[in-house]
Design an enzyme around this catalytic site. Structure first.
Site, short mmCIF file in Angstrom:
data_model
loop_
_atom_site.label_atom_id
_atom_site.label_comp_id
_atom_site.label_asym_id
_atom_site.label_seq_id
_atom_site.Cartn_x
_atom_site.Cartn_y
_atom_site.Cartn_z
CB CYS A 5 0.44 5.31 11.66
SG CYS A 5 0.94 6.89 11.08
CB CYS B 49 5.82 -3.91 15.99
SG CYS B 49 7.55 -3.47 15.72
CB CYS C 26 2.60 -2.70 13.36
SG CYS C 26 2.81 -2.32 11.62
CB SER D 160 9.23 3.11 15.41
OG SER D 160 8.91 3.63 14.13
CG LEU D 161 12.12 5.59 21.65
CD1 LEU D 161 13.40 4.93 21.18
CD2 LEU D 161 12.41 6.99 22.17
CG HIS D 162 6.47 2.73 19.51
ND1 HIS D 162 5.77 3.82 19.05
CD2 HIS D 162 6.80 2.01 18.41
CE1 HIS D 162 5.67 3.76 17.74
NE2 HIS D 162 6.29 2.68 17.32
CB SER E 110 10.01 5.66 9.68
OG SER E 110 9.54 5.28 10.96
CB CYS F 178 2.98 7.29 3.67
SG CYS F 178 3.39 6.02 4.88
CD GLU G 2 -2.87 -1.22 2.34
OE1 GLU G 2 -3.16 -0.15 2.91
OE2 GLU G 2 -3.39 -2.31 2.63
CG ASN H 180 -4.25 4.80 13.77
OD1 ASN H 180 -5.18 5.56 14.02
ND2 ASN H 180 -3.10 5.21 13.28
CB CYS I 259 7.00 -5.75 8.34
SG CYS I 259 8.31 -4.99 9.33
CD GLU J 228 13.00 -1.13 9.86
OE1 GLU J 228 12.03 -0.71 10.49
OE2 GLU J 228 14.02 -0.44 9.64
N1 SAH Z 1 9.05 -0.19 10.02
C1 SAH Z 1 9.22 1.22 10.09
C2 SAH Z 1 8.31 2.02 9.20
C3 SAH Z 1 6.85 1.62 9.07
S1 SAH Z 1 5.71 1.96 10.34
C4 SAH Z 1 9.08 1.68 11.52
O1 SAH Z 1 8.64 0.90 12.35
O2 SAH Z 1 9.45 2.80 11.82
C5 SAH Z 1 5.52 3.69 10.51
C6 SAH Z 1 5.14 4.08 11.93
O3 SAH Z 1 3.81 3.66 12.27
C7 SAH Z 1 6.05 3.47 12.96
O4 SAH Z 1 6.42 4.47 13.90
C8 SAH Z 1 5.16 2.44 13.61
O5 SAH Z 1 5.58 2.11 14.92
C9 SAH Z 1 3.83 3.14 13.58
N2 SAH Z 1 2.70 2.25 13.82
C10 SAH Z 1 2.62 0.92 13.55
N3 SAH Z 1 1.42 0.45 13.90
C11 SAH Z 1 0.71 1.48 14.42
C12 SAH Z 1 -0.60 1.61 14.94
N4 SAH Z 1 -1.43 0.58 14.99
N5 SAH Z 1 -0.97 2.85 15.35
C13 SAH Z 1 -0.14 3.90 15.28
N6 SAH Z 1 1.10 3.84 14.78
C14 SAH Z 1 1.53 2.64 14.36
#
Ligand code: SAH
Length: 349
Positions: A331, A111, A114, A210-212, A187, A100, A87, A288, A107, A158
């Protein structure tokens, strides 16, 4: 597989051996300035146009093109030659247009929150497949009388697990389409070898991590690759990137209710930034919803509280506007191969 947006300028020169020298410019600017299909590059002879179209097929077959209710977000679902699906999302803001893009089909980073991570890995995308996503979006932006100027590698996959193709596409976007490196953001979940590779690369693109979570225990859970590349080593790589490029560094933080939106999480994050002297910009986004993850995003009020707490602690943070939720383009929601109809007919496990 070689497709229309695979060859570099040098490779096109070779393909055009025997043609007058100016043909190379015609092809190159036809593809990347006019954003035209070979058949529509009108200053070239018909036979050559036909030859290019036959030898260099495009790689993206449109399955779905959804436009959000307000018309400002477009989500494309593409099928590739081998049947895998990816996508792309085009976002039109008053002051800028951003695409984007996906860097992999699926991937491998797993995570849990995601949708792409839930679906698993299929394969790397090629330079041609990545560049074509941008060309199509740029063409659509032009049809809206807007100019696409920003590319974020935040779609499926990724990017730093597919660094070579991602970098090949960055060079093409910069050299052929004329996008500024300042307007290109990669990212990553925090693949340190990838970040180190970026440090050696010439163009100073923006890095988003993507820290979280700001402690290893929680981050091991949310972003499993953290077990291999823990926070202190990751922060050092980020710091080196900043020192080498002087570019904007941002941290992505998807706010998950009760998981990483506590006051203590904000304090840990502020502490981490201070400890490594990282002037990072934190992008907050409420999680999301995705089919495979039970936890939900923080409430609007909690997002605002978390934001102001960070700001009080001296962290530069903004709340990211949440675009495209109504078309599953937000996202983490990109998960081709999971159309609603499929899920509805899948037998219950
Ligand atoms: N793999 C890379 C790029 C793709 S994801 C990465 O992880 O950075 C882009 C961003 O969306 C990342 O920061 C990821 O953590 C975030 N993301 C993934 N799932 C999400 C969700 N359900 N809600 C909000 N952000 C999300």
């Amino acid at each position: 597989m070689t497709t229309l947006y695979t060859p570099t300028r040098e490779e096109f020169a070779e393909l055009l051996t025997g043609e007058p020298r100016y043909r190379l410019d015609q092809v190159w600017s036809g593809l990347y300035t006019q954003l035209a299909a070979p058949a529509d590059i009108s200053n070239m002879p018909k036979a050559l146009r036909e030859r290019l179209a036959a030898e260099l097929p495009t790689s993206l077959t449109q399955v779905v093109r959804k436009v959000s209710d307000d018309g400002d977000t477009v989500k494309y679902l593409w099928e590739l030659h081998d049947g895998s699906r990816i996508e792309t999302v085009l976002m039109v803001y008053p002051d800028r247009v951003t695409v984007c893009v996906s860097s992999q089909a699926g991937c491998a980073m797993a995570c849990g929150f995601c949708a792409t991570g839930q679906a698993g890995f299929t394969r790397h995308l090629t330079v041609g497949e990545i560049v074509e996503q941008v060309v199509v979006a740029a063409r659509d932006a032009r049809a809206m009388d807007r100019r696409l100027a920003n590319v974020v590698f935040m779609g499926m996959g990724e990017p730093m697990a597919n660094e070579a193709a991602v970098w090949g596409s960055v060079e093409r976007l910069h050299g052929a389409i004329g996008l500024s490196a300042r307007h290109i953001t990669i990212s990553t979940v925090g693949l340190i070898p990838g970040i180190r590779k970026l440090i050696e690369r010439q163009l100073p693109v923006n890095l988003a991590v993507s820290l979280h979570a700001a402690n290893d225990e929680l981050r091991d859970e949310l972003v499993p690759i953290n077990k291999r590349y823990p926070l202190s080593a990751l922060m050092e790589a980020c710091s080196d990137y900043l020192a080498a490029k002087g570019r904007r560094l941002s941290f992505e933080w998807a706010l998950i209710r009760g998981v990483n939106d506590r006051d203590s999480d904000a304090r840990e994050l502020a502490h981490l930034c201070r400890r490594f002297d990282l002037p990072a910009h934190v992008n907050l986004i409420p999680l999301n919803p995705t089919p495979g993850y039970p936890t939900v995003g923080s409430s609007k009020a909690r997002v605002a509280e978390f934001h102001s707490l960070l700001v009080d602690l001296g962290v530069n943070a903004t709340v990211r506007r949440n675009r495209g939720t109504d078309i599953d383009a937000a996202c983490g929601q990109l998960a081709a191969g999971q159309p609603v109809t499929l899920r509805a007919t899948r037998p219950q496990a």
